[in-house]
Design an enzyme around this catalytic site. Structure first.
Site, short mmCIF file in Angstrom:
data_model
loop_
_atom_site.label_atom_id
_atom_site.label_comp_id
_atom_site.label_asym_id
_atom_site.label_seq_id
_atom_site.Cartn_x
_atom_site.Cartn_y
_atom_site.Cartn_z
N LYS A 173 -33.32 -41.34 5.61
CA LYS A 173 -32.77 -43.07 5.39
C LYS A 173 -31.50 -43.13 4.76
O LYS A 173 -30.61 -43.88 5.39
CB LYS A 173 -33.81 -43.75 4.59
CG LYS A 173 -35.26 -43.40 5.27
CD LYS A 173 -36.42 -44.23 4.32
CE LYS A 173 -36.52 -43.82 3.01
NZ LYS A 173 -36.99 -42.42 2.90
N SER A 216 -40.70 -47.27 1.63
CA SER A 216 -41.52 -48.54 1.89
C SER A 216 -42.80 -48.02 2.85
O SER A 216 -43.10 -48.32 3.97
CB SER A 216 -40.63 -49.56 2.62
OG SER A 216 -39.99 -48.89 3.66
N1 ATP Z 1 -30.37 -35.34 11.72
C1 ATP Z 1 -30.22 -35.62 10.60
N2 ATP Z 1 -30.28 -36.92 10.04
C2 ATP Z 1 -30.16 -37.29 8.69
N3 ATP Z 1 -30.51 -36.39 7.85
C3 ATP Z 1 -30.38 -35.07 8.11
C4 ATP Z 1 -30.41 -34.75 9.58
N4 ATP Z 1 -30.43 -33.33 9.51
C5 ATP Z 1 -30.35 -32.72 8.38
N5 ATP Z 1 -30.41 -33.85 7.47
C6 ATP Z 1 -30.42 -33.85 5.91
O1 ATP Z 1 -31.69 -34.39 5.45
C7 ATP Z 1 -31.90 -34.89 4.08
C8 ATP Z 1 -32.02 -36.41 4.16
O2 ATP Z 1 -31.86 -36.73 2.87
P1 ATP Z 1 -31.99 -38.39 2.54
O3 ATP Z 1 -31.56 -38.40 1.09
O4 ATP Z 1 -31.12 -39.09 3.37
O5 ATP Z 1 -33.32 -38.74 2.81
P2 ATP Z 1 -34.36 -40.32 2.55
O6 ATP Z 1 -34.98 -40.57 3.64
O7 ATP Z 1 -32.99 -41.20 1.99
O8 ATP Z 1 -35.04 -39.98 1.09
P3 ATP Z 1 -35.68 -40.51 -0.04
O9 ATP Z 1 -36.72 -41.59 0.22
O10 ATP Z 1 -36.03 -39.74 -1.17
O11 ATP Z 1 -34.43 -41.40 -0.77
C9 ATP Z 1 -30.16 -34.97 3.79
O12 ATP Z 1 -30.06 -33.63 2.95
C10 ATP Z 1 -29.46 -34.57 5.11
O13 ATP Z 1 -28.35 -33.85 5.07
MG MG Z 2 -32.76 -42.02 0.05
#
Ligand code: ATP
Ligand code: MG
Length: 200
Positions: free
Chosen positions: A40, A108
């Site tokens: 996200k 969420s």
């Molecule tokens: N195709 C992709 N798209 C997005 N992120 C990717 C992808 N492939 C690998 N990743 C990696 O996955 C991880 C996603 O982490 P991110 O912090 O964006 O998640 P989040 O959904 O915001 O989690 P949280 O709810 O804990 O904040 C990052 O380290 C990113 O580099």
């Molecule tokens: Mg996040």
């Protein structure tokens, strides 16, 4: 429910439509939902950069950032998660009124809470983006080491491990970050915005 009855709305002379006209684009909440580690924050940061380069005004609201300030008095119980989302929803609504695309990135996990935000804004102002990645993928990424802590029992009520995640039933956009690259995910959202007339 409001605690006071003695409050009266005071209209502005500049409207949301006026501000949209000035910006030359519409405004809406782009609501990212998905498991921790699904991407996200990563996707919303890239999307914001892309929109900025196209002259589109945005503001990003992100889970951890908001919990440092506005919502620092809230934890992760179901009640606090609900209040967290309610406040973000209200702030997102203000931003949409200000003429911006709000990029909200929060796990969420509850459908009802997300639908409440959808109800809060006008039709077409809530774009739900389901950031779909399997728990296995998210756990293997574990960018903040949170799955490790959850598995060790150091975090209770962790979404996907010992707390539920309710998938959206009809999200406007789904990005499967198991399969799509970051750039492809961003392009999919930008295409949606153009197709639906949010952007010129
Ligand atoms: N195709 C992709 N798209 C997005 N992120 C990717 C992808 N492939 C690998 N990743 C990696 O996955 C991880 C996603 O982490 P991110 O912090 O964006 O998640 P989040 O959904 O915001 O989690 P949280 O709810 O804990 O904040 C990052 O380290 C990113 O580099
Ligand atoms: Mg996040």
């Amino acid at each position: 429910m409001a605690k006071s009855e003695n409050i009266v709305w005071h209209d502005s002379k500049v409207t949301k439509e006026d501000r949209r006209g000035l910006n030359k684009h519409k405004s809406a909440v782009i609501w990212f939902t998905g498991l921790s580690g699904s991407g996200k924050s990563t996707v919303s940061v890239e999307l914001e950069k892309e929109l900025y380069s196209q002259g589109v005004r945005t503001y990003r609201l992100d889970g951890d950032n908001v919990r440092h300030g506005l919502n620092k008095n809230l934890g992760f119980s179901p009640e606090d998660r609900k209040e967290n989302i309610r406040r973000i929803g209200e702030v997102s609504k203000l931003m949409v009124d200000a003429g911006l695309f709000t990029l909200s990135a929060f796990i969420s996990p509850y459908r009802e809470d997300r639908d409440e935000v959808r109800e809060l804004v006008e039709d077409g102002e809530f774009i739900e983006v389901f950031v779909d990645a399997s728990v296995e993928t998210c756990e293997s990424r574990d960018p903040k080491g949170l799955y490790k802590k959850a598995r060790a029992g150091e975090i209770k009520g962790f979404t996907g491990i010992d707390a539920p995640y309710e998938e959206p039933k009809n999200p406007e956009v789904t990005i499967d970050t198991d399969k799509l690259t970051l750039e492809e995910s961003v392009q999919k959202i930008v295409s949606y915005l153009k197709e639906k007339g949010y952007l010129e």
